[in-house]
Design a protein around this motif. Structure first.
Motif, mmCIF file in Angstrom:
data_model
loop_
_atom_site.group_PDB
_atom_site.id
_atom_site.type_symbol
_atom_site.label_atom_id
_atom_site.label_comp_id
_atom_site.label_asym_id
_atom_site.label_seq_id
_atom_site.Cartn_x
_atom_site.Cartn_y
_atom_site.Cartn_z
ATOM 1 N N TYR A 121 5.799 -12.251 -17.157
ATOM 2 C CA TYR A 121 5.078 -10.984 -17.275
ATOM 3 C C TYR A 121 3.590 -11.259 -17.450
ATOM 4 N N GLN A 122 2.785 -10.631 -16.600
ATOM 5 C CA GLN A 122 1.338 -10.736 -16.704
ATOM 6 C C GLN A 122 0.727 -9.346 -16.647
ATOM 7 N N MET A 123 -0.235 -9.108 -17.541
ATOM 8 C CA MET A 123 -0.911 -7.818 -17.584
ATOM 9 C C MET A 123 -2.360 -8.019 -17.998
ATOM 10 N N LYS A 124 -3.292 -7.422 -17.251
ATOM 11 C CA LYS A 124 -4.717 -7.467 -17.563
ATOM 12 C C LYS A 124 -5.324 -6.099 -17.310
ATOM 13 N N GLY A 125 -6.354 -5.774 -18.078
ATOM 14 C CA GLY A 125 -7.060 -4.528 -17.842
ATOM 15 C C GLY A 125 -7.254 -3.740 -19.108
ATOM 16 N N ASP A 126 -7.978 -2.596 -18.937
ATOM 17 C CA ASP A 126 -8.283 -1.744 -20.066
ATOM 18 C C ASP A 126 -7.709 -0.358 -19.824
ATOM 19 N N ARG A 127 -8.524 0.544 -19.279
ATOM 20 C CA ARG A 127 -7.983 1.862 -18.959
ATOM 21 C C ARG A 127 -7.129 1.807 -17.699
ATOM 22 N N THR A 128 -7.501 0.938 -16.753
ATOM 23 C CA THR A 128 -6.679 0.667 -15.572
ATOM 24 C C THR A 128 -6.220 -0.777 -15.651
ATOM 25 N N ILE A 129 -4.927 -0.980 -15.537
ATOM 26 C CA ILE A 129 -4.382 -2.334 -15.679
ATOM 27 C C ILE A 129 -3.597 -2.719 -14.430
ATOM 28 N N GLU A 130 -3.542 -4.023 -14.202
ATOM 29 C CA GLU A 130 -2.694 -4.600 -13.165
ATOM 30 C C GLU A 130 -1.600 -5.390 -13.868
ATOM 31 N N LEU A 131 -0.358 -5.142 -13.483
ATOM 32 C CA LEU A 131 0.725 -5.894 -14.128
ATOM 33 C C LEU A 131 1.689 -6.446 -13.090
ATOM 34 N N LEU A 132 2.303 -7.558 -13.462
ATOM 35 C CA LEU A 132 3.270 -8.250 -12.609
ATOM 36 C C LEU A 132 4.454 -8.674 -13.463
ATOM 37 N N VAL A 133 5.666 -8.369 -12.991
ATOM 38 C CA VAL A 133 6.899 -8.798 -13.658
ATOM 39 C C VAL A 133 7.772 -9.498 -12.626
ATOM 40 N N GLN A 134 8.243 -10.705 -12.953
ATOM 41 C CA GLN A 134 9.156 -11.447 -12.086
ATOM 42 C C GLN A 134 10.370 -11.871 -12.895
ATOM 43 N N LEU A 135 11.553 -11.701 -12.319
ATOM 44 C CA LEU A 135 12.800 -12.040 -12.993
ATOM 45 C C LEU A 135 13.669 -12.886 -12.075
ATOM 46 N N LYS A 136 14.362 -13.854 -12.674
ATOM 47 C CA LYS A 136 15.295 -14.696 -11.910
ATOM 48 C C LYS A 136 16.582 -14.830 -12.684
ATOM 49 N N LEU A 137 17.685 -14.486 -12.019
ATOM 50 C CA LEU A 137 19.014 -14.574 -12.620
ATOM 51 C C LEU A 137 19.536 -15.999 -12.507
ATOM 52 N N SER A 151 10.937 -8.801 -8.244
ATOM 53 C CA SER A 151 9.574 -8.759 -8.765
ATOM 54 C C SER A 151 9.024 -7.345 -8.662
ATOM 55 N N LEU A 152 8.012 -7.085 -9.475
ATOM 56 C CA LEU A 152 7.337 -5.797 -9.487
ATOM 57 C C LEU A 152 5.859 -6.017 -9.777
ATOM 58 N N SER A 153 4.994 -5.433 -8.960
ATOM 59 C CA SER A 153 3.571 -5.377 -9.265
ATOM 60 C C SER A 153 3.111 -3.938 -9.110
ATOM 61 N N VAL A 154 2.243 -3.487 -10.015
ATOM 62 C CA VAL A 154 1.832 -2.084 -10.018
ATOM 63 C C VAL A 154 0.495 -1.952 -10.742
ATOM 64 N N THR A 155 -0.256 -0.939 -10.344
ATOM 65 C CA THR A 155 -1.508 -0.574 -11.019
ATOM 66 C C THR A 155 -1.248 0.688 -11.835
ATOM 67 N N VAL A 156 -1.624 0.644 -13.111
ATOM 68 C CA VAL A 156 -1.393 1.772 -14.011
ATOM 69 C C VAL A 156 -2.729 2.255 -14.554
ATOM 70 N N THR A 157 -2.962 3.557 -14.462
ATOM 71 C CA THR A 157 -4.171 4.171 -15.009
ATOM 72 C C THR A 157 -3.791 5.101 -16.151
ATOM 73 N N PHE A 158 -4.523 4.975 -17.258
ATOM 74 C CA PHE A 158 -4.247 5.775 -18.442
ATOM 75 C C PHE A 158 -5.307 6.858 -18.630
#
Length: 380
Positions: A202-218, A279-286
């Motif tokens: 899991y990686q996340m960076k940013g303030d009001r707008t953030i970029e995050l990445l989640v990767q999972l392996k079974l 995997s999931l990558s997304v931009t989130v704005t608060f």
């Protein structure tokens, strides 16, 4: 392995059940009077005797005029069952994990198991069953048993399979007991260290707008068939989610949580068969950051700690007919004395509990697990 400890735990569980009003011994009595009455019946001479509140309720009813059974029966089984005989035994395992993605910090993973039993059997037969595990897995440690257990193996024993050519060797622990009528926990066990079933990043960076990445392996040894599997990504000390953009892959099932302060990623019932990876990558704005009044409302440890880049995602899943330890109940080992005809139902399941993956770019809150009592420490 220590009967006095098991008896004390059963007494404490019964006290908790009475105080939570789950079982009323006398509906007209206040809670403390209920607790006093419970202790008088459960430990009349200071030593725990019968600690199940439901069974004690039966005894009170018998004192008020109901006929007691004629035959001699155990104190933990004060009623006689009449009807079709059935035995239901289910293994439930909880896997707890904390992953950091840091070279100098070891990930934590522990496994806790319970064997739940409901025996509706005519008469009062003794039951013997074996818990088995593969020889290449860690043994079941710290086996604690219900007070109705008459005997149990202190250590795992390698089963003799010389006359069973279709069987693979396995370790076995035998338990002999006379069951109460209601559903009860026959025994608890734990396994540590445990295999991490789903590796996360899991990686996340940013303030009001953030970029995050989640990767999972079974892990390849885990059954790829979930009742449910989802990732919850909470956000603390920020405004509510205004919008989400740049979702990749575009087919991912992602929604905003009902509190507007979290994301819920529904992975579904299977990981891709070839890669076992998602995997999931997304931009989130608060929206604007919360006011001081809003910040004061939440005083949880997570809310205090998760500021700026300190954040985590939590994985929730359940797999039926599977245990991480490989523990199962050998149906051929189940014996009743005296022997009667009965219907047997066996089940297994693995569920996640406190399964967290911390942001690689922030600090983490470490939780060395002591059962039901996490010890908090900050890991940089």
């Amino acid at each position: 392995m220590i009967p006095s400890v098991a008896a004390a735990v059963s007494l404490l569980e019964g006290m908790m059940e009475v105080l939570s009003s789950a079982v009323k011994l006398e509906t007209s009595s206040p809670q403390l009077a209920e607790l006093y009455q419970y202790l008088c019946l459960a430990a009349p001479f200071g030593t725990p005797n019968e600690t199940n509140p439901s069974n004690l309720k039966f005894q009170i009813q018998f004192r008020k005029g109901l006929a007691m059974p004629k035959e001699k029966i155990p104190s933990w089984r004060p009623a006689v069952y009449k009807g079709s005989s059935k035995l239901n035994v289910r293994i439930k395992e909880e896997v707890r994990a904390v992953q950091y993605d840091k070279e100098d910090i070891e990930d934590i993973c522990q496994l806790y198991g319970s064997v739940l039993c409901k025996a509706e059997l005519e008469g009062h037969p003794d039951i013997v069953l074996n818990l088995t595990t593969p020889p290449d897995s860690s043994h079941l440690d710290h086996l604690t048993v219900h007070s109705c257990v008459q005997s149990s193996d202190a250590e795992p024993v390698l089963a003799d399979t010389t006359n069973r050519h279709t069987d693979t060797p396995h370790y076995s622990r035998s338990v002999r007991f006379s069951a109460p009528l209601e559903t009860f926990t026959l025994c608890h066990y734990q396994q540590s260290p445990a295999l991490i079933p789903i590796r996360g990043f899991y990686q996340m960076k940013g303030d009001r707008t953030i970029e995050l990445l989640v990767q999972l392996k079974l892990h390849e040894t885990i059954r790829n068939n979930f009742e449910y599997c989802e990732v919850v990504i909470p956000f603390f000390n920020r405004g509510t989610i205004e919008k989400i953009d740049n979702i990749s892959p575009t087919s991912v099932s992602l929604c905003i949580g009902p509190d507007n302060k979290s994301l819920v990623w529904n992975i579904g019932q299977k990981f891709p068969v070839k890669s076992l990876e998602v995997s999931l990558s997304v931009t989130v704005t608060f929206t604007e950051f919360p006011s001081e009044e809003e910040e004061e409302r939440d005083k949880t440890v997570d809310a205090k700690f998760c500021v700026e880049q300190n954040s985590y995602c939590e994985l929730n899943f359940k797999i039926s007919d599977f245990t991480l330890s490989g523990c199962q109940i050998d149906p051929r080992s189940i014996t009743l004395f005296p022997s009667i005809k009965y219907k047997l139902t066996l089940g297994r399941e693995l569920v996640s509990s406190g399964y967290r993956i911390w942001n690689s770019h922030g600090d983490a809150l470490g939780i060395p697990f002591i059962r039901n009592e996490p010890v908090e420490e900050i890991i940089n």
